[in-house]
Design a protein around this motif. Sequence first.
Motif, PDB file in Angstrom:
ATOM      1  N   ALA A 284      -6.594   3.371   3.291  1.00  0.00           N
ATOM      2  CA  ALA A 284      -5.516   2.595   2.646  1.00  0.00           C
ATOM      3  C   ALA A 284      -5.509   2.875   1.143  1.00  0.00           C
ATOM      4  CB  ALA A 284      -5.712   1.106   2.915  1.00  0.00           C
ATOM      5  N   GLN A 285      -6.684   2.959   0.544  1.00  0.00           N
ATOM      6  CA  GLN A 285      -6.758   3.241  -0.900  1.00  0.00           C
ATOM      7  C   GLN A 285      -6.301   4.651  -1.224  1.00  0.00           C
ATOM      8  OE1 GLN A 285     -10.310   2.143  -3.022  1.00  0.00           O
ATOM      9  NE2 GLN A 285     -10.393   0.135  -2.038  1.00  0.00           N
ATOM     10  N   MET A 286      -6.652   5.604  -0.376  1.00  0.00           N
ATOM     11  CA  MET A 286      -6.206   6.991  -0.593  1.00  0.00           C
ATOM     12  C   MET A 286      -4.683   7.081  -0.573  1.00  0.00           C
ATOM     13  SD  MET A 286      -8.557   9.333   1.838  1.00  0.00           S
ATOM     14  CE  MET A 286     -10.310   9.488   1.571  1.00  0.00           C
ATOM     15  N   ASP A 287      -4.074   6.237   0.273  1.00  0.00           N
ATOM     16  CA  ASP A 287      -2.628   6.305   0.463  1.00  0.00           C
ATOM     17  C   ASP A 287      -1.868   5.489  -0.580  1.00  0.00           C
ATOM     18  OD1 ASP A 287      -0.451   7.226   2.227  1.00  0.00           O
ATOM     19  OD2 ASP A 287      -0.129   5.070   2.512  1.00  0.00           O
ATOM     20  N   ALA A 288      -2.605   4.616  -1.304  1.00  0.00           N
ATOM     21  CA  ALA A 288      -1.936   3.728  -2.275  1.00  0.00           C
ATOM     22  C   ALA A 288      -1.509   4.520  -3.506  1.00  0.00           C
ATOM     23  CB  ALA A 288      -2.893   2.612  -2.689  1.00  0.00           C
ATOM     24  N   PRO A 289      -0.322   4.208  -4.064  1.00  0.00           N
ATOM     25  CA  PRO A 289       0.101   4.907  -5.279  1.00  0.00           C
ATOM     26  C   PRO A 289      -0.861   4.617  -6.429  1.00  0.00           C
ATOM     27  CG  PRO A 289       1.662   3.159  -4.678  1.00  0.00           C
ATOM     28  CD  PRO A 289       0.629   3.198  -3.617  1.00  0.00           C
ATOM     29  N   ALA A 290      -1.108   5.642  -7.273  1.00  0.00           N
ATOM     30  CA  ALA A 290      -2.100   5.492  -8.361  1.00  0.00           C
ATOM     31  C   ALA A 290      -1.607   4.541  -9.451  1.00  0.00           C
ATOM     32  CB  ALA A 290      -2.390   6.847  -8.972  1.00  0.00           C
TER      33      ALA A 290
END
Length: 151
Positions: free
Chosen positions: A145-151
């Motif tokens: 989920a964190q990898m996919d979250a916008p920075a």
Amino acid sequence: MKTAFVLNGPNLNLLGSREPTVYGHQTLADVQALCERACAANGLKLEFRQSNHEGELVDWIHEAGRQQAAGKAAGVILNAGAYTHTSIALHDAVKGAGVTLIELHISNVHAREAFRHHSYLSPVAQAVMAGFGVNGYALAVAGLAQMDAPA
Ligand code: CA2
């Protein structure tokens, strides 16, 4: 809401029935329930599957890649079981599908037999997780989920 594919390879349907000192007492159904909770907490939809057949896993990785390309999936968490250590087909499938991969192992494979130390998946994985027991699945869902979250 994007989908997290959690794919499990050969013999993981036996989880909870044998080798509890290595893999714990929880069954694959327990792991699925744990993944449902982790996905709900991280805003993801769960697609949870297990197969003892290499080609079926290849097909599912392709499916996940198509869904990710369409913006509908976050990626794959894959416990490929023993295929981790043997399968160039799974390596090629991940590469070809262009899917985000988290390689997961319940046990710490590096503290076990030498034949478990090599993985054909690690070079095509964004992250590798081993040794957290079945709770590693929940940690991997949060990581995906964190990898996919916008920075
Ligand atoms: O630690 C892991 O998750 C593994 O991927 C599990 C695989 C093994 O071949 C890998 O080296 C490490 C084995 C899955 C079989 O699981 C069983 C569970 C209970 C009873 C028998 C097998």
